[in-house]
Design a protein around this motif. Structure first.
Motif, short mmCIF file in Angstrom:
data_model
loop_
_atom_site.label_atom_id
_atom_site.label_comp_id
_atom_site.label_asym_id
_atom_site.label_seq_id
_atom_site.Cartn_x
_atom_site.Cartn_y
_atom_site.Cartn_z
N GLU A 13 0.83 -1.22 0.00
CA GLU A 13 0.00 0.00 0.00
C GLU A 13 0.87 1.27 0.00
O GLU A 13 0.58 2.24 -0.69
N ILE A 14 1.93 1.23 0.80
CA ILE A 14 2.80 2.41 0.90
C ILE A 14 3.47 2.68 -0.45
O ILE A 14 3.57 3.82 -0.90
N ILE A 15 3.91 1.62 -1.12
CA ILE A 15 4.55 1.78 -2.43
C ILE A 15 3.52 2.28 -3.46
O ILE A 15 3.81 3.18 -4.25
N ALA A 16 2.30 1.75 -3.39
CA ALA A 16 1.27 2.16 -4.36
C ALA A 16 0.92 3.64 -4.19
O ALA A 16 0.59 4.32 -5.16
N ALA A 17 1.02 4.13 -2.95
CA ALA A 17 0.64 5.53 -2.70
C ALA A 17 1.80 6.49 -3.01
O ALA A 17 1.64 7.71 -2.89
N TYR A 18 2.94 5.96 -3.39
CA TYR A 18 4.11 6.82 -3.63
C TYR A 18 4.17 7.27 -5.08
O TYR A 18 4.13 6.44 -5.99
N SER A 19 4.29 8.60 -5.29
CA SER A 19 4.29 9.12 -6.66
C SER A 19 5.69 9.48 -7.15
O SER A 19 5.87 9.82 -8.31
N GLY A 20 6.66 9.49 -6.27
CA GLY A 20 8.01 9.89 -6.67
C GLY A 20 8.24 11.39 -6.53
O GLY A 20 9.33 11.88 -6.81
N ALA A 21 7.22 12.13 -6.08
CA ALA A 21 7.34 13.59 -6.02
C ALA A 21 8.23 14.07 -4.86
O ALA A 21 8.69 15.21 -4.86
N GLU A 22 8.42 13.25 -3.88
CA GLU A 22 9.28 13.62 -2.74
C GLU A 22 10.18 12.42 -2.45
O GLU A 22 9.92 11.31 -2.95
N PRO A 23 11.23 12.59 -1.64
CA PRO A 23 12.05 11.42 -1.31
C PRO A 23 11.18 10.34 -0.64
O PRO A 23 10.26 10.68 0.12
N PHE A 24 11.46 9.09 -0.94
CA PHE A 24 10.64 8.01 -0.36
C PHE A 24 10.71 8.05 1.17
O PHE A 24 9.72 7.74 1.85
N ALA A 25 11.85 8.46 1.71
CA ALA A 25 11.99 8.53 3.18
C ALA A 25 10.93 9.46 3.78
O ALA A 25 10.35 9.15 4.84
N SER A 26 10.64 10.58 3.11
CA SER A 26 9.63 11.52 3.63
C SER A 26 8.24 10.89 3.52
O SER A 26 7.41 11.01 4.42
N HIS A 27 7.99 10.24 2.40
CA HIS A 27 6.69 9.58 2.19
C HIS A 27 6.45 8.53 3.29
O HIS A 27 5.38 8.46 3.90
N LEU A 28 7.50 7.75 3.53
CA LEU A 28 7.39 6.66 4.52
C LEU A 28 7.09 7.24 5.91
O LEU A 28 6.23 6.73 6.65
N LYS A 29 7.79 8.31 6.23
CA LYS A 29 7.61 8.96 7.53
C LYS A 29 6.15 9.41 7.70
O LYS A 29 5.52 9.17 8.74
N LYS A 30 5.61 10.01 6.63
CA LYS A 30 4.22 10.49 6.69
C LYS A 30 3.26 9.32 6.82
O LYS A 30 2.28 9.38 7.57
N GLN A 31 3.52 8.25 6.08
CA GLN A 31 2.64 7.08 6.13
C GLN A 31 2.64 6.48 7.54
O GLN A 31 1.59 6.12 8.07
#
Ligand SMILES: C[S@@+](CC[C@H](N)C(=O)[O-])C[C@H]1O[C@@H](n2cnc3c(N)ncnc32)[C@H](O)[C@@H]1O
Length: 391
Positions: A13-31
């Protein structure tokens, strides 16, 4: 559902919600922040799954996401894992086996061009196979020990009983998971700085100090949090330092870091070097350090999501921005002054082709250029060139 399936689902789910617009580390932190049910052990396992998945780049496209998550875990790690033991025990049983054997088990479908698809754009001297496959391993953490702090740092690391290695005179190699900020006085005693970035210092060590009167005036024109400035100060000693970057918030970080590093006397200014004209005091300079914004393609071992999300067209955009920055910065270089061009890119358009342009268009003389290969040492790969303006 077993907790192992739940890890796989969360990673998916976390990978599917990732668009590449920010570093993955930031996306993961938010998730993780939005999903309080994950404890620290869960977060660690899910993060490991996601990062291992991205390390495969565009390999195994025919696999389902679940299969690819498991294949990533299998290929990128060398010690037994509960999740793999539960969901794919036949792979976990051979996880310590030679890398080539593991690749064979995946029918050799994980290969250089699938992991790193931009091989035709690479700088000369890169071993394509070794470089591409190096992304399957997390790079190490490197420290540069500051002058006269070696005893202190070594003592503190030994006291904390962490595994570390000394490399050369002042480089420390640590596992990437080390919480180094809890062990030593970062910036005062040592700085976190990749091994290849530290090797850029050799170009500074070779500058002839007697040519600067009364002391070298140095402008770090893309300073970020000041890693190269601190290194220049440590190597060149007493310098007149000016730092600039494109945003105030970046310079605020630098100021905090300089305070910790004990650097008190310097000039700082926000300058967007993609525009001209601009004013800067204390110019012209004896040395300009241009550690330019770049694709970062030599550091994707630390941000492996780029293997899937980077667009090859961006190389041209970076190269054009780098030329603009260098053109504008070089107008503030003294006759006879030095221009140190640095990227953490592996692409020739950002590296040797730009250095050729610096010679052809800005009439700078090339003294030395070097691709700083890090992929054989679990480090970043960088590029540096030292040029000089005719006197
Ligand atoms: C590779 S980083 C520099 C790293 C730094 N020298 C260090 O060692 O920590 C590149 C920097 O260039 C800055 N930059 C990007 N566009 C710029 C521009 N138009 N003018 C000046 N600086 C820019 C970025 O904000 C970033 O901090």
């Amino acid at each position: 559902m077993s907790r192992y399936y739940s890890y796989i689902n969360s990673a998916r789910e976390i990978i599917a919600a990732y668009s590449g617009a920010e570093p993955f580390a930031s996306h993961l932190k938010k998730q993780f922040a939005a999903n309080k049910k994950f404890g620290s052990k869960d977060r660690k396992q899910i993060a490991q799954l996601c990062y291992s998945y991205f390390r495969l780049g565009k390999s195994l496209q025919q696999f389902t996401v679940e299969e690819k998550l498991l294949a990533g875990l299998f290929l990128c790690h060398r010690s037994s894992n509960d999740l793999l033991q539960h969901l794919k025990p036949e792979w976990n049983d051979v996880i310590e086996t030679a890398f080539e054997k593991k690749l064979q088990l995946l029918n050799n479908e994980v290969h250089a061009a699938a992991v790193f698809p931009f091989t035709d754009a690479l700088s000369a001297g890169i071993d394509v196979e070794a470089f591409a496959l190096s992304h399957l391993q997390q790079p190490d953490l490197f420290l540069r020990i500051r002058p006269r702090r070696k005893e202190t740092v070594v003592h503190q690391l030994k006291a904390a009983d962490v595994p570390f290695q000394l490399q050369g005179d002042d480089t420390v190699v640590l596992p990437n998971t080390t919480k180094i900020e809890e062990l030593i006085m970062l910036n005062k005693d040592a700085v976190v700085q990749d091994y290849s970035s530290q090797r850029v210092g050799v170009l500074l060590k070779n500058l002839p100090p007697q040519t600067f009167h009364p002391k070298p005036s140095v402008w770090d024109c893309c300073a970020a949090s000041g890693g190269k400035s601190i290194m220049a100060k440590d190597i060149l000693g007493d310098i007149d330092l000016t730092v600039s970057d494109v945003r105030e918030s970046i310079l605020l970080n630098l100021k905090k870091r300089f305070a910790e590093a004990g650097i008190k006397h310097y000039n700082s200014k926000v300058i967007d070097l993609s525009h001209s004209p601009f004013t800067i005091h204390y110019s012209p300079f004896d040395l300009i350090i241009a550690d330019v914004p770049c694709s970062g393609s030599g550091t994707w071992g630390r941000t492996p999501e780029q293997l899937s999300f980077f667009k090859q067209e961006s190389i041209e955009t970076y190269s054009a921005l780098q030329k603009k920055i260098c053109f504008n910065a070089s107008t503030k270089l003294k006759p006879g002054g030095y221009f140190l061009y640095i990227t953490c890119s592996v692409f020739k358009k950002e590296n040797e082709e730009n250095v050729q342009w610096l010679q052809d268009e800005l009439k700078l003389n090339l003294l030395k250029q070097e691709l700083l290969i890090g992929y054989t040492q679990k480090a970043d790969t960088m590029f540096a060139a030292l040029l000089q303006k005719p006197a």
